[in-house]
Motif scaffolding. Structure first.
Motif, PDB file in Angstrom:
ATOM      1  N   GLU A 116      25.140  43.960  40.274  1.00 17.42           N
ATOM      2  CA  GLU A 116      24.884  44.246  41.681  1.00 17.42           C
ATOM      3  C   GLU A 116      23.545  43.646  42.062  1.00 17.42           C
ATOM      4  OE1 GLU A 116      26.891  45.241  43.743  1.00 17.42           O
ATOM      5  OE2 GLU A 116      28.391  46.435  42.676  1.00 17.42           O
ATOM      6  N   LYS A 117      23.386  43.393  43.335  1.00 21.16           N
ATOM      7  CA  LYS A 117      22.112  42.886  43.849  1.00 21.16           C
ATOM      8  C   LYS A 117      20.998  43.879  43.486  1.00 21.16           C
ATOM      9  CE  LYS A 117      20.156  41.495  48.257  1.00 21.16           C
ATOM     10  NZ  LYS A 117      20.395  41.376  49.678  1.00 21.16           N
ATOM     11  N   GLY A 118      19.908  43.352  42.964  1.00 18.92           N
ATOM     12  CA  GLY A 118      18.748  44.193  42.671  1.00 18.92           C
ATOM     13  C   GLY A 118      18.876  45.043  41.417  1.00 18.92           C
ATOM     14  N   SER A 119      19.923  44.771  40.612  1.00 19.10           N
ATOM     15  CA  SER A 119      20.101  45.622  39.428  1.00 19.10           C
ATOM     16  C   SER A 119      19.075  45.327  38.334  1.00 19.10           C
ATOM     17  CB  SER A 119      21.517  45.483  38.881  1.00 19.10           C
ATOM     18  OG  SER A 119      21.819  44.120  38.669  1.00 19.10           O
ATOM     19  N   PHE A 120      18.455  44.162  38.383  1.00 17.39           N
ATOM     20  CA  PHE A 120      17.326  43.876  37.493  1.00 17.39           C
ATOM     21  C   PHE A 120      16.462  42.805  38.139  1.00 17.39           C
ATOM     22  CE2 PHE A 120      21.079  41.510  36.043  1.00 17.39           C
ATOM     23  CZ  PHE A 120      20.639  40.207  36.129  1.00 17.39           C
ATOM     24  N   THR A 121      15.259  42.632  37.604  1.00 21.74           N
ATOM     25  CA  THR A 121      14.343  41.659  38.190  1.00 21.74           C
ATOM     26  C   THR A 121      15.025  40.294  38.228  1.00 21.74           C
ATOM     27  OG1 THR A 121      12.790  42.839  36.812  1.00 21.74           O
ATOM     28  CG2 THR A 121      11.898  41.001  38.115  1.00 21.74           C
ATOM     29  N   GLY A 122      15.063  39.697  39.382  1.00 22.71           N
ATOM     30  CA  GLY A 122      15.675  38.365  39.485  1.00 22.71           C
ATOM     31  C   GLY A 122      17.117  38.411  39.964  1.00 22.71           C
ATOM     32  N   ALA A 123      17.700  39.616  40.061  1.00 28.22           N
ATOM     33  CA  ALA A 123      19.088  39.712  40.549  1.00 28.22           C
ATOM     34  C   ALA A 123      19.066  39.771  42.071  1.00 28.22           C
ATOM     35  CB  ALA A 123      19.767  40.944  39.965  1.00 28.22           C
ATOM     36  N   HIS A 124      18.821  38.604  42.678  1.00 26.97           N
ATOM     37  CA  HIS A 124      18.680  38.564  44.141  1.00 26.97           C
ATOM     38  C   HIS A 124      20.014  38.744  44.844  1.00 26.97           C
ATOM     39  CE1 HIS A 124      14.646  37.493  43.346  1.00 26.97           C
ATOM     40  NE2 HIS A 124      14.975  36.349  42.774  1.00 26.97           N
ATOM     41  N   GLU A 125      21.066  38.327  44.199  1.00 29.04           N
ATOM     42  CA  GLU A 125      22.397  38.435  44.795  1.00 29.04           C
ATOM     43  C   GLU A 125      23.326  39.141  43.823  1.00 29.04           C
ATOM     44  OE1 GLU A 125      23.206  37.575  47.781  1.00 29.04           O
ATOM     45  OE2 GLU A 125      21.293  36.607  48.233  1.00 29.04           O
ATOM     46  N   ALA A 126      24.356  39.760  44.348  1.00 26.36           N
ATOM     47  CA  ALA A 126      25.386  40.317  43.473  1.00 26.36           C
ATOM     48  C   ALA A 126      26.161  39.146  42.870  1.00 26.36           C
ATOM     49  CB  ALA A 126      26.317  41.207  44.272  1.00 26.36           C
ATOM     50  N   ARG A 127      26.699  39.354  41.679  1.00 21.97           N
ATOM     51  CA  ARG A 127      27.403  38.249  41.028  1.00 21.97           C
ATOM     52  C   ARG A 127      28.635  38.786  40.314  1.00 21.97           C
ATOM     53  NH1 ARG A 127      27.942  36.341  36.101  1.00 21.97           N
ATOM     54  NH2 ARG A 127      27.911  34.113  35.699  1.00 21.97           N
ATOM     55  N   LYS A 128      29.711  38.023  40.396  1.00 26.93           N
ATOM     56  CA  LYS A 128      30.920  38.413  39.676  1.00 26.93           C
ATOM     57  C   LYS A 128      30.804  37.945  38.238  1.00 26.93           C
ATOM     58  CE  LYS A 128      34.296  38.294  43.402  1.00 26.93           C
ATOM     59  NZ  LYS A 128      35.432  37.582  43.958  1.00 26.93           N
ATOM     60  N   GLY A 129      31.316  38.749  37.325  1.00 23.89           N
ATOM     61  CA  GLY A 129      31.294  38.346  35.918  1.00 23.89           C
ATOM     62  C   GLY A 129      32.589  37.652  35.532  1.00 23.89           C
ATOM     63  N   TYR A 130      32.606  37.090  34.319  1.00 18.36           N
ATOM     64  CA  TYR A 130      33.792  36.349  33.873  1.00 18.36           C
ATOM     65  C   TYR A 130      35.044  37.230  33.838  1.00 18.36           C
ATOM     66  CZ  TYR A 130      30.394  32.815  32.487  1.00 18.36           C
ATOM     67  OH  TYR A 130      29.396  31.889  32.479  1.00 18.36           O
ATOM     68  N   PHE A 131      34.876  38.494  33.500  1.00 15.72           N
ATOM     69  CA  PHE A 131      36.056  39.353  33.423  1.00 15.72           C
ATOM     70  C   PHE A 131      36.691  39.580  34.799  1.00 15.72           C
ATOM     71  CE2 PHE A 131      34.985  40.183  29.057  1.00 15.72           C
ATOM     72  CZ  PHE A 131      36.235  40.402  28.483  1.00 15.72           C
ATOM     73  N   GLU A 132      35.881  39.495  35.839  1.00 16.02           N
ATOM     74  CA  GLU A 132      36.432  39.651  37.185  1.00 16.02           C
ATOM     75  C   GLU A 132      37.056  38.324  37.642  1.00 16.02           C
ATOM     76  OE1 GLU A 132      33.634  41.430  39.869  1.00 16.02           O
ATOM     77  OE2 GLU A 132      34.963  41.209  41.595  1.00 16.02           O
ATOM     78  N   VAL A 133      36.319  37.258  37.400  1.00 14.91           N
ATOM     79  CA  VAL A 133      36.765  35.930  37.844  1.00 14.91           C
ATOM     80  C   VAL A 133      38.067  35.519  37.154  1.00 14.91           C
ATOM     81  CG1 VAL A 133      36.107  33.486  37.804  1.00 14.91           C
ATOM     82  CG2 VAL A 133      34.390  35.211  38.309  1.00 14.91           C
ATOM     83  N   THR A 134      38.222  35.947  35.900  1.00 10.67           N
ATOM     84  CA  THR A 134      39.371  35.501  35.103  1.00 10.67           C
ATOM     85  C   THR A 134      40.566  36.447  35.219  1.00 10.67           C
ATOM     86  OG1 THR A 134      37.631  34.845  33.596  1.00 10.67           O
ATOM     87  CG2 THR A 134      39.813  34.384  32.865  1.00 10.67           C
ATOM     88  N   ASP A 135      40.520  37.370  36.165  1.00 12.91           N
ATOM     89  CA  ASP A 135      41.633  38.313  36.360  1.00 12.91           C
ATOM     90  C   ASP A 135      42.963  37.541  36.385  1.00 12.91           C
ATOM     91  OD1 ASP A 135      43.010  40.568  36.842  1.00 12.91           O
ATOM     92  OD2 ASP A 135      42.161  40.991  38.824  1.00 12.91           O
ATOM     93  N   GLY A 136      43.878  37.932  35.526  1.00 15.39           N
ATOM     94  CA  GLY A 136      45.169  37.238  35.469  1.00 15.39           C
ATOM     95  C   GLY A 136      45.185  36.093  34.455  1.00 15.39           C
ATOM     96  N   GLY A 137      44.051  35.800  33.847  1.00 17.33           N
ATOM     97  CA  GLY A 137      43.978  34.695  32.881  1.00 17.33           C
ATOM     98  C   GLY A 137      43.542  35.168  31.503  1.00 17.33           C
ATOM     99  N   SER A 138      42.909  34.257  30.761  1.00 14.86           N
ATOM    100  CA  SER A 138      42.472  34.596  29.403  1.00 14.86           C
ATOM    101  C   SER A 138      40.997  34.239  29.225  1.00 14.86           C
ATOM    102  CB  SER A 138      43.256  33.819  28.350  1.00 14.86           C
ATOM    103  OG  SER A 138      44.595  33.682  28.702  1.00 14.86           O
ATOM    104  N   ILE A 139      40.333  35.024  28.386  1.00 14.31           N
ATOM    105  CA  ILE A 139      38.947  34.730  28.034  1.00 14.31           C
ATOM    106  C   ILE A 139      38.877  34.495  26.533  1.00 14.31           C
ATOM    107  CG2 ILE A 139      36.660  35.800  27.719  1.00 14.31           C
ATOM    108  CD1 ILE A 139      36.733  36.899  30.399  1.00 14.31           C
ATOM    109  N   PHE A 140      38.214  33.399  26.170  1.00 11.92           N
ATOM    110  CA  PHE A 140      38.001  33.125  24.751  1.00 11.92           C
ATOM    111  C   PHE A 140      36.565  33.515  24.410  1.00 11.92           C
ATOM    112  CE2 PHE A 140      36.968  29.627  21.499  1.00 11.92           C
ATOM    113  CZ  PHE A 140      37.377  30.417  20.430  1.00 11.92           C
TER     114      PHE A 140
END
Ligand SMILES: Nc1ncnc2c1ncn2[C@@H]1O[C@H](COP(=O)(O)OP(=O)(O)OP(=O)(O)O)[C@@H](O)[C@H]1O
Ligand SMILES: [Mg+2]
Length: 427
Positions: free
Chosen positions: A89-113
């Motif tokens: 989430e935005k502001g969750s740590f120093t330097g987290a200026h914007e919220a960001r999606k992680g690979y597990f969210e982005v890869t919904d429906g796919g595979s992660i190696f």
């Protein structure tokens, strides 16, 4: 099971050379596992070719049109891996200026190696277990539980069972990942495949550089077959390229080839001990440097933990030192710290010899808590204990005082949380 021609066509599609029974077996297991949604754990020595297996599994699955992301867990700094995988989430740590999606969210429906899964920090392992169990994850700094549907394929060249014994890898996660194990055999167990691979690499090289291809005499082939190839196919490929580049005479005999096959493998400096990459290994200079850096990073993290634990328990004690024995393994004269050895006294902090609790009892979970602290720590923080208390309070509030969920969010056991609630006098 699959027919030889079905296996052959997969090999062709993924550029896999070789015909040894062990390799064919590994490929057929991958083909069988692919259309299921099962988690796969690919094991095998460094350079044995694990990466192609992850691609086979994704490409032959029902998710083949979904995303496929390969992540090297050993290459992402411990402080950012949670956010990389699960987002923040935005502001969750120093330097987290914007919220960001992680690979597990982005890869919904796919595979992660998840490559080099053995390097994954314990805190991240807790999050991974959750997403594997019920598809749930929480972004760093968020309280909202999200859902995703990702197939996980993991790989490692270290012995995860040993890592479990050392408290570096969660046992429950190990069993969860190992639903379908695929063992990629080392090159020395693939016999004639060595010759096929050598021919393939020297042919590729001759095309690339427009030179005449190298051929091997019968004696040279025998020498190749005798060589143990600790660096597996990666090493064979390097040797094939060196020979192609440096030899004038394009038919290479055994004495010539032997110049490229190190007889007494260079003994690596002590700092490499325990990387699990194999006892005697031939590394290129760049690989050597990477290894030194990786091992230094590991030692640094271990040292950080030792310092924090020393601080938290009010002084250095035998338990702490024993817990971080790996730091001392490289010393010339082995060090042994007995439970009763005199603790190193710091000037103003009372020594607490924690003999009540066995050294390993809470290791797994304490490590996670400490890791979290390292990540969240603000440079100006005056008291780690204060920070820890704050985090516990925050987690309890977030979960309406439900200890079970707060503990899981903090990446510690309920038992540890209970102890800390008492320690900090939390209502
Ligand atoms: N059967 C094969 N045929 C052709 N090339 C191969 C084969 N197996 C591996 N390779 C090549 O060998 C190299 C090493 O393989 P890969 O990177 O998959 O190793 P790895 O098992 O992932 O090793 P590490 O554990 O060090 O990451 C790659 O360049 C790969 O393309
Ligand atoms: Mg790899």
């Amino acid at each position: 099971m699959f027919s030889a021609s079905e296996i052959q066509s997969v090999k062709q599609r993924f550029g896999i050379i070789g015909n040894s029974p062990l390799l064919n077996h590994a490929i057929s297991v991958a083909m069988q596992a692919a259309p299921t949604d099962m988690t796969v754990l690919i094991t095998g020595e460094s350079g044995s070719g694990k990466e192609s297996f992850s691609k086979i599994i994704h490409s032959l699955s029902t998710r083949k049109h979904g995303k496929f992301i390969a992540i090297n867990c050993g290459a992402i700094p411990e402080g950012t891996i949670d956010s990389e995988l699960f987002g923040h989430e935005k502001g969750s740590f120093t330097g987290a200026h914007e919220a960001r999606k992680g690979y597990f969210e982005v890869t919904d429906g796919g595979s992660i190696f998840l490559d080099e899964i053995g390097e994954m920090p314990l805190g991240t392992q807790a999050r991974l277990l959750r997403v594997l169990e019920n598809g749930e994850f929480i972004k760093v700094g968020s309280s909202k539980v999200q859902k995703t549907n990702v197939r996980v394929i993991a790989a490692t060249n270290v012995n995860l069972i040993k890592a479990v014994e050392k408290g570096k890898f969660r046992e429950d996660l190990y069993y969860r990942l190992n639903t379908v194990p695929i063992y990629v055999p080392p090159l020395r167990e693939r016999g004639e495949d060595m010759i096929l691979l050598f021919r393939k690499f020297t042919t590729d090289f001759s095309e690339k550089y427009n030179v005449k291809p190298i051929s091997l005499t019968e004696d040279a082939k025998k020498a190749l077959l005798r060589f143990p190839f600790p660096g597996n196919i990666r090493q064979l490929k390097n040797i094939a390229e060196q020979v192609s580049l440096l030899e004038q005479e394009r038919e290479v005999d055994s004495p010539t080839l032997s110049k490229y096959l190190p007889t007494n493998q260079t003994r690596l400096p002590a700092v490499f001990a325990g990387t699990g990459a194999g006892e005697s290994t031939d590394f290129t200079e760049r690989e050597l440097l990477y290894k030194v850096l990786f091992d230094m990073k590991k030692d640094m993290n271990e040292l950080k933990k030792l310092v924090l634990e020393t601080y938290q328990s009010g002084g250095l004690n035998a338990n702490i030192i024993n817990k971080h024995q790996t730091l001392f393994e490289d010393l010339e004269s082995p060090v042994s710290f007995e439970q009763h050895s005199p603790p190193v006294q710091s000037s103003n902090v009372p020594i607490v010899l924690d003999t009540q609790k066995s050294a390993d009892e809470d290791n797994l979970y304490e490590d996670e808590a400490i890791e979290d602290i390292i990540h969240e720590e603000d440079d100006n923080s005056l008291s780690l204990e204060k920070k820890e208390k704050e985090m516990i309070l925050k987690a309890l509030r977030k979960h309406n005082n439900k200890r079970k969920y707060a503990a899981s969010d903090l990446g510690i056991s309920e038992r540890t949380l209970y102890r800390k609630i008492k320690q900090y006098d939390i209502d």
